[in-house]
Scaffold this active site. Structure first.
Site, PDB file in Angstrom:
ATOM      1  N   CYS A   1       0.952  -1.152  -0.045  1.00 35.31           N
ATOM      2  CA  CYS A   1       0.057   0.138  -0.133  1.00 35.31           C
ATOM      3  C   CYS A   1       1.030   1.357   0.110  1.00 35.31           C
ATOM      4  CB  CYS A   1      -0.863  -0.009   1.169  1.00 35.31           C
ATOM      5  SG  CYS A   1      -2.410  -1.083   0.840  1.00 35.31           S
TER       6      CYS A   1
ATOM      7  N   ASP B   1      10.308  -6.521  -8.700  1.00 31.47           N
ATOM      8  CA  ASP B   1      10.697  -7.166  -7.657  1.00 31.47           C
ATOM      9  C   ASP B   1      12.258  -6.651  -6.968  1.00 31.47           C
ATOM     10  OD1 ASP B   1       9.432  -9.794  -5.873  1.00 31.47           O
ATOM     11  OD2 ASP B   1      11.435  -9.403  -5.512  1.00 31.47           O
TER      12      ASP B   1
ATOM     13  N   HIS C   1      -6.390  -2.837  -1.239  1.00 36.06           N
ATOM     14  CA  HIS C   1      -5.613  -3.748  -0.296  1.00 36.06           C
ATOM     15  C   HIS C   1      -6.594  -5.204  -0.028  1.00 36.06           C
ATOM     16  CE1 HIS C   1      -2.842  -5.097   2.798  1.00 36.06           C
ATOM     17  NE2 HIS C   1      -4.184  -5.827   3.483  1.00 36.06           N
TER      18      HIS C   1
ATOM     19  N   GLY D   1       5.420 -19.364   1.781  1.00 35.26           N
ATOM     20  CA  GLY D   1       6.400 -18.378   1.806  1.00 35.26           C
ATOM     21  C   GLY D   1       5.862 -16.786   1.516  1.00 35.26           C
TER      22      GLY D   1
ATOM     23  N   THR E   1       5.156 -13.514   2.198  1.00 34.79           N
ATOM     24  CA  THR E   1       6.140 -12.335   3.150  1.00 34.79           C
ATOM     25  C   THR E   1       5.391 -11.105   3.072  1.00 34.79           C
ATOM     26  OG1 THR E   1       7.692 -11.642   1.499  1.00 34.79           O
ATOM     27  CG2 THR E   1       8.199 -13.505   2.985  1.00 34.79           C
TER      28      THR E   1
ATOM     29  N   HIS F   1      -0.422 -10.323  -4.451  1.00 33.88           N
ATOM     30  CA  HIS F   1       0.471  -9.815  -5.377  1.00 33.88           C
ATOM     31  C   HIS F   1       0.601 -11.253  -6.251  1.00 33.88           C
ATOM     32  CE1 HIS F   1       2.910 -10.963  -1.878  1.00 33.88           C
ATOM     33  NE2 HIS F   1       3.761 -11.373  -2.720  1.00 33.88           N
TER      34      HIS F   1
ATOM     35  N   HIS G   1       3.404 -12.678  -8.820  1.00 34.96           N
ATOM     36  CA  HIS G   1       4.713 -12.792  -9.490  1.00 34.96           C
ATOM     37  C   HIS G   1       4.782 -13.156 -11.016  1.00 34.96           C
ATOM     38  CE1 HIS G   1       7.019 -12.873  -5.256  1.00 34.96           C
ATOM     39  NE2 HIS G   1       5.813 -13.407  -5.178  1.00 34.96           N
TER      40      HIS G   1
HETATM   41  P1  5GP Z   1       5.916 -13.278  -1.360  1.00 29.87           P
HETATM   42  O1  5GP Z   1       7.574 -13.633  -0.632  1.00 29.87           O
HETATM   43  O2  5GP Z   1       5.135 -12.353  -0.220  1.00 29.87           O
HETATM   44  O3  5GP Z   1       5.578 -14.074  -2.368  1.00 29.87           O
HETATM   45  O4  5GP Z   1       6.592 -11.852  -2.357  1.00 29.87           O
HETATM   46  C1  5GP Z   1       7.087 -10.738  -1.970  1.00 29.87           C
HETATM   47  C2  5GP Z   1       8.065 -10.168  -2.850  1.00 29.87           C
HETATM   48  O5  5GP Z   1       8.274  -8.811  -2.551  1.00 29.87           O
HETATM   49  C3  5GP Z   1       9.447 -10.691  -2.580  1.00 29.87           C
HETATM   50  O6  5GP Z   1       9.600 -11.344  -3.880  1.00 29.87           O
HETATM   51  C4  5GP Z   1      10.413  -9.695  -2.418  1.00 29.87           C
HETATM   52  O7  5GP Z   1      11.567  -9.730  -2.901  1.00 29.87           O
HETATM   53  C5  5GP Z   1       9.312  -8.247  -2.794  1.00 29.87           C
HETATM   54  N1  5GP Z   1       9.786  -7.282  -2.056  1.00 29.87           N
HETATM   55  C6  5GP Z   1       9.780  -7.058  -0.834  1.00 29.87           C
HETATM   56  N2  5GP Z   1       9.917  -5.510  -0.410  1.00 29.87           N
HETATM   57  C7  5GP Z   1       9.850  -5.032  -1.442  1.00 29.87           C
HETATM   58  C8  5GP Z   1      10.262  -3.861  -1.636  1.00 29.87           C
HETATM   59  O8  5GP Z   1      10.209  -2.931  -0.726  1.00 29.87           O
HETATM   60  N3  5GP Z   1      10.259  -3.351  -3.317  1.00 29.87           N
HETATM   61  C9  5GP Z   1       9.974  -4.336  -4.142  1.00 29.87           C
HETATM   62  N4  5GP Z   1       9.990  -3.746  -5.509  1.00 29.87           N
HETATM   63  N5  5GP Z   1       9.844  -5.498  -3.803  1.00 29.87           N
HETATM   64  C10 5GP Z   1       9.872  -5.921  -2.463  1.00 29.87           C
HETATM   65 ZN    ZN Z   2      -1.758  -3.193   1.154  1.00 29.87          ZN
END
Ligand code: 5GP
Ligand code: ZN
Length: 112
Positions: free
Chosen positions: A6, A29, A45, A91, A93, A98, A100
């Site tokens: 957000c 990313d 959100h 995983g 985080t 989102h 990918h």
């Molecule tokens: P998840 O692990 O939740 O599936 O994916 C979260 C993604 O967000 C990860 O691939 C991580 O590298 C990316 N990420 C985390 N913090 C940031 C940020 O501040 N900026 C960007 N562009 N990506 C982020």
């Molecule tokens: Zn959010």
């Protein structure tokens, strides 16, 4: 709201945007796992896959409708993968839905 994505939508945290419209934002990313690694997020959100409902799922369809254009702009002619991690076992985080987009090399065929 104390949500990283957000804050990226609001512009409070910088990102490298590759696509934006009224409903969603796509940006690179910060820790790419492939030559192309883009995140596509709804501007509203939603906590993750578990937060998708009949009422808000239209944005998911919209995101999937814009993904081919993003992939084409990235030159992903050989294909790409779309992934959404939901919850700790997967995983996840960042608790904002989102997707990918991964591509630019032969991806590992082991999905797990
Ligand atoms: P998840 O692990 O939740 O599936 O994916 C979260 C993604 O967000 C990860 O691939 C991580 O590298 C990316 N990420 C985390 N913090 C940031 C940020 O501040 N900026 C960007 N562009 N990506 C982020
Ligand atoms: Zn959010």
């Amino acid at each position: 709201m104390d949500c990283l994505f957000c804050k990226i939508i609001a512009g409070d945290i910088p990102s490298t945007k590759v696509y934006e419209d009224d409903l969603c934002l796509a940006f690179r990313d910060i820790n790419p796992q492939a030559p192309t690694h883009i995140l596509v997020i709804p501007k509203a959100h939603i906590s993750g896959c578990n937060g998708v409902t009949e009422e808000n799922s239209g944005v998911v369809a919209h995101i999937f409708a814009v993904i081919p254009g993003i992939a084409n702009a990235e030159g992903l002619t050989g294909g790409y993968r779309v992934v959404s991690n939901c919850g700790p076992d997967a995983g996840q985080t960042v608790p904002h839905l989102h997707f990918h987009i991964l591509g630019g090399r032969q991806l590992n065929l082991d999905m797990a």
